[in-house]
Write an enzyme that holds these catalytic residues in place. Structure first.
Site, short mmCIF file in Angstrom:
data_model
loop_
_atom_site.label_atom_id
_atom_site.label_comp_id
_atom_site.label_asym_id
_atom_site.label_seq_id
_atom_site.Cartn_x
_atom_site.Cartn_y
_atom_site.Cartn_z
N THR A 281 17.57 61.50 11.97
CA THR A 281 17.21 60.79 13.19
C THR A 281 17.95 59.46 13.28
OG1 THR A 281 15.38 59.46 12.30
CG2 THR A 281 14.89 61.75 12.89
N LYS B 148 21.57 54.78 10.66
CA LYS B 148 22.13 53.46 10.32
C LYS B 148 21.09 52.35 10.28
CE LYS B 148 25.09 54.36 13.68
NZ LYS B 148 25.23 55.82 13.67
N GLU C 94 26.72 58.33 3.44
CA GLU C 94 28.12 58.40 3.83
C GLU C 94 28.29 58.57 5.34
OE1 GLU C 94 31.51 57.67 3.45
OE2 GLU C 94 31.26 58.61 1.50
N LEU D 68 33.87 61.53 7.39
CA LEU D 68 34.98 60.88 6.68
C LEU D 68 34.45 60.11 5.46
CD1 LEU D 68 37.08 59.43 9.64
CD2 LEU D 68 37.47 61.53 8.34
N GLY E 23 29.89 66.11 26.22
CA GLY E 23 28.92 65.91 25.14
C GLY E 23 29.38 64.92 24.10
N GLU F 188 26.27 59.58 24.11
CA GLU F 188 24.82 59.70 24.11
C GLU F 188 24.36 60.08 25.52
OE1 GLU F 188 22.76 59.48 21.57
OE2 GLU F 188 24.34 59.01 20.12
N ASP G 20 26.30 50.33 18.31
CA ASP G 20 26.50 51.33 17.25
C ASP G 20 27.66 50.93 16.34
OD1 ASP G 20 25.85 54.10 16.17
OD2 ASP G 20 27.98 54.35 16.67
N LYS H 140 27.75 49.69 12.19
CA LYS H 140 28.70 50.18 11.18
C LYS H 140 29.44 49.03 10.52
CE LYS H 140 29.28 54.64 13.51
NZ LYS H 140 30.20 55.57 14.19
#
Length: 927
Positions: free
Chosen positions: A660, A684, A711, A718, A769, A772, A783, A787
């Protein structure tokens, strides 16, 4: 009339009237006291013990009066055309050795007419030169015979209807199997036996008691009938076949412990004599029944047909003894309690003995002894699954290579309903005879000691006895040691009820260090307390006493530790959305390969969404998980879900996979790791959330042996996180991390070229697709910022999300749109600003790229729209690829670049799957 003495002979009757004795009413007159008599056709040696009475027996057509004290009536007479067996005949020597194959078929194997036909087919298809087949009574018949005895002894008139049911069962079976003279012959014998049984049961009914010999005589009739029927069926195929009443051959000496000891010497003589009169290449023999040296009918006690087969196999020096049953072989544990129990290919004699002693459904506990003498293998096979090779019980060679490769523990067994008695006191130490006094008292009450354990200090002795005997044992001990208790030499005689014994059995345990450590660590992980321990110096078994309520849990826990892969993982999937569903499908496709080739056993025990969840104790069928979640799903409860997955103590390792983007789920990571649950996630929120919570989580991870892998939080599939960690762990220093780490934004700017408008490209990506459901979640830059925070924290920077300047691509007026549809409708109104930036970049020979930057030198991070020359690696991307450049002290002039697909359910799920396999590798899977 003639008065008989205990030993008597009768002139041979005519061929039309074989010798009989018994109830021939109305000519049979009872002189005193009134007792019914019985009748039986005599074949070879027959003997019956009767209580004191005077009786008139019919012999041929005349009457014989018997006037005897407690007497033994014995007659040796087989009449064939009026010729007594006492007449000399030519002796036929019985051959012995590997030409003989011995088979034993249990009650379920001959449970009905079709199964008897199946048994006959197995016998016929055996290409051995000679075959001897031991059969039990038909299924449930022995229970029915003992029920007859119980009813007769309790003066319950229903014994008559119960006897009629026995008759009807065999009559119907015979009519289905036989015809003509065979049927008439069998039914004649059956009815004769039923008449005799009725008379004997009537005597028991009147007396209200049956001696052991009477009970054994009644109980053994089921074997007589099944052996006769099977012999007729085999003969119908044209093969030579004889049936043997083993009461004429097997001689045993009853012992005081409700057991019997075979008299091999006398049995061998009688077998020779029987075979000289009945030579045949196929012999159908009765199991369970035998005779004493005084020719009194007896039995080998319950489940004794296996013992019969082993004794006869030893007498014949047979090639092997095959025990046919209704299971595929000997299991490593009771399959009714342990779903993962496996069929054992081989067992040594010692292992089979130990497992049978401790209650495993292997063999009659004494079956192994006769065959061990001649090194005759025993094979356990399934009559209902002839393709299964079964289990071979033998003495393996010392240099057996396969034995060296197997687990040191061959199997586990439990004995329930026990009590532990602890005799304790300082006055026991160094006092000779204390143990003798303890166990002498136990012997006096006839109790059976299952296990003994004594402290080396001699301060205490504890032992386990059946719970039904504990009261008598306790009272006997308190009586025997009353003075010692009063004087304080013994401090207590303690009874600990509700116990079970768990035994681990394996011949290889003796030469393998660490077996006990593994056993006890498995019990500890399952939160099971051990109350007593016992191990013999042979080291063939380790026995522990535990609470009865923990019996099944303990059995499953230790079995899983020794028989499941060390990397068996109990997996819980949280969030079966796009990524979670894709992961489940990947697990379904690869699970068999992983188990077969890499010894990695992944068991998905639970799947939960926000509303429903589905759980399983053994593993969800991943080919049907959607159907199961919809049809059998219950209300989602994360605490219950976690308890179910981790509470399964039978699988060594637990991992929860959070698929999720929910911060509420991420808030549980710390507690899960603290409980020993591994965590894998693409979420995250935990690693980019409040700094103090992140630091707390990482500190726990470093101090524990529980793993936390994430990961997929940065680069989907990746290897971004692992590459960064590899650089840091080998001593490199991070200077700068810069990259396009959003597949959505990579796609947008790779296609935002020419005269295309930005809103047009966003609409195309949404329809494909790649975004979001609400594209603002991608365009806001949050987002990417998360990261950047994750990479910065991995590099040692203590940054929070609020510390990052973020270039949002959502026009300020559109941030308040109430729906994604409204946003998409109004977005074209703001295309001009980004079109202008693109044009300026193109005029300078550059492209626009949305990037995240970690500036480790200046301890900061940014999320921005930057321009790059067309020859720059960031300008060479296509589709939704991601690219990350690591500038370090080693890679200062030419950054280390990781590039590849960075978006999509398949690659993200693949990244999670990779973390699961990495966890398995850390836990011991082969690399």
């Amino acid at each position: 009339m003639a008065t008989l003495k205990p030993s008597f002979t009768v002139s041979p009757p005519s061929s039309s009237n074989p010798l009989r004795f018994g109830c021939f009413a109305p000519r049979c007159s009872v002189l005193a006291p009134k007792q019914p008599c019985f009748r039986r056709r005599l074949v070879s040696t027959t003997s019956v013990v009767l209580p004191r009475f005077r009786r008139t027996f019919g012999a041929g057509g005349g009457l014989i009066r018997c006037e005897l004290p407690d007497f033994h009536l014995s007659a040796t007479a087989t009449t064939v055309a009026g010729v007594s067996t006492e007449t000399s005949v030519d002796q036929v020597q019985i051959p012995k050795g590997e030409m003989w194959s011995v088979h034993k078929f249990g009650g379920t194997c001959v449970g009905n007419s079709q199964r008897i036909r199946n048994v006959a087919e197995v016998i016929i298809n055996d290409n051995s030169e000679r075959k001897l087949v031991v059969v039990s009574a038909m299924s449930k018949v022995t229970d029915m015979m003992y029920d007859l005895l119980r009813k007769a002894q309790s003066r319950d008139d229903s014994y008559l209807s119960a006897l009629e049911a026995v008759l009807e069962k065999h009559r119907l079976t015979a009519r289905d199997l036989l015809d003509g003279e065979d049927l008439a012959s069998f039914l004649s014998h059956l009815h004769s036996d039923i008449i005799n049984l009725k008379a004997m049961l009537r005597a028991i009914y009147i007396a209200g008691h049956a001696s052991e010999s009477f009970s054994d005589f009644v109980a053994g009739h089921g074997e007589l009938w099944s052996a006769q029927m099977l012999s007729f069926v085999v003969r119908k195929t044209g093969l030579e076949c004889k049936w043997m009443d083993t009461r004429d051959v097997l001689i045993v000496n009853p012992t005081s412990s409700n057991q019997v000891d075979p008299d091999f010497g006398e049995s061998e003589k009688r077998l020779e004599k029987w075979f000289s009169l009945n030579p045949s290449k196929i012999i159908i023999a009765t199991g369970f029944i035998a005779s004493t040296p005084q020719n009194i009918p007896t039995t080998l006690k319950r489940d004794g047909s296996d013992f019969s087969a082993a004794i006869i196999g030893a007498l014949l020096r047979a090639r092997q003894v095959t025990i046919w049953t209704d299971v595929d072989g000997v299991y490593s544990a009771d399959p009714r309690k342990v779903n993962e129990a496996v069929i054992l290919k081989t067992l040594s004699y010692q292992e089979a003995w130990e497992m049978s002693y401790f209650g495993a459904n292997v063999l009659h506990p004494r079956t192994i002894i006769p065959v061990m003498r001649y090194n005759i293998p025993i094979v356990i096979r399934n009559i209902f699954n002839l393709s299964a090779p079964g289990t071979v019980i033998c003495q393996p060679p010392e240099d057996d290579y396969d034995l060296k490769l197997t687990t040191p523990v061959k199997g586990f067994a439990t004995i329930d309903n026990l009590a532990l008695i602890n005799v304790e006191g300082t006055g026991m130490a160094g006092v000779p005879g204390t143990a003798s006094d303890i166990f002498g008292a136990v012997k006096d009450v006839g109790a059976n000691v299952i296990m003994i354990s004594q402290a080396s200090s001699e301060h205490s002795v504890c032992f386990a006895v059946p719970e039904k005997e504990v009261k008598a044992v306790s009272e006997a001990l308190r009586s025997r040691f009353s003075e010692a208790l009063q004087a304080g030499r013994l401090s207590q005689i303690e009874v600990i009820p509700n116990c079970s014994i768990l035994a681990a059995v394996g011949q290889k345990m003796a030469s393998t260090p660490g077996v006990s450590c593994t056993l006890f660590s498995a019990l500890a992980k399952a939160n099971i307390n051990v109350r007593a321990i016992s191990q013999g110096c042979s080291e063939y078994n380790v026995t522990v006493v535990i609470k009865r309520e923990d019996s099944v849990k303990a059995l499953r826990a230790v079995h899983s530790r020794f028989f499941l892969s060390r990397t068996t993982l109990a997996v819980g999937i949280i969030g079966p959305g796009l990524i979670g569903a894709t992961l489940l499908d990947q697990l379904k496709d690869q699970a068999a390969v992983l188990k077969q080739e890499f010894n990695i056993d992944l068991r998905v025990l639970g799947i939960t969404g926000s509303k429903t969840m589905v759980l399983s104790e053994i593993g969800i069928d991943l080919s049907r998980w959607r159907e199961l979640l919809n049809e059998k799903g219950t209300e989602a409860n994360l605490d219950k879900f976690t308890q179910q997955i981790h509470g399964n103590h039978f699988i060594p390792n637990t991992v929860l996979v959070d698929c999720t983007a929910d911060s509420a789920i991420a808030s549980h990571y710390y507690d899960w790791l603290r409980k020993g649950i591994h965590v894998i996630t693409p979420n995250k929120k935990a690693n980019s959330g409040p700094l103090d919570q992140y630091l707390k989580l990482r500190d726990l991870q470093r101090k524990s042996y529980t793993h936390y892998f994430y990961e997929a939080t940065v680069g989907a599939g990746l290897p971004i996180i692992s590459t960064l960690r590899g650089l840091l762990e080998t001593g490199d220093k991070i200077l700068r991390i810069e990259g396009i780490c959003s597949g959505t934004l990579s796609y947008l700017f790779n296609n935002f070229v020419g005269d295309r408008s930005f809103s047009e490209v966003v609409t195309e990506a949404k329809n494909a697709g790649f975004t979001e459901p609400d594209p603002r979640d991608d365009l806001s830059g949050t987002d990417v910022a998360r990261k950047v925070i994750i990479l910065a924290r991995e590099s040692g920077l203590r940054l929070d999300l609020d510390d990052l300047p973020i270039r949002s691509l959502v026009p300020e007026p559109l941030k308040g749109c109430t729906s994604a549809e409204e946003f998409m409708e109004k977005l074209p109104l703001y295309d001009e600003d980004l079109a202008k930036e693109r044009l300026e970049a193109e005029n300078s020979g550059e492209v626009l790229r949305y990037v995240g930057v970690v500036d480790a030198v200046n301890q900061k991070g940014t999320v921005e729209l930057r321009r790059y020359k067309k020859e720059h690696p960031f300008a060479q991307l296509a589709g939704s690829d991601n690219i990350i450049a690591f500038t370090t002290t080693r890679y200062k002039d030419h950054p280390l670049i990781v590039r590849g697909p960075g978006a999509g359910a398949q690659v993200t799920a693949g990244g999670i799957f990779s973390d699961i396999l990495r966890l398995a590798s850390y836990l011991g899977a082969p690399s």
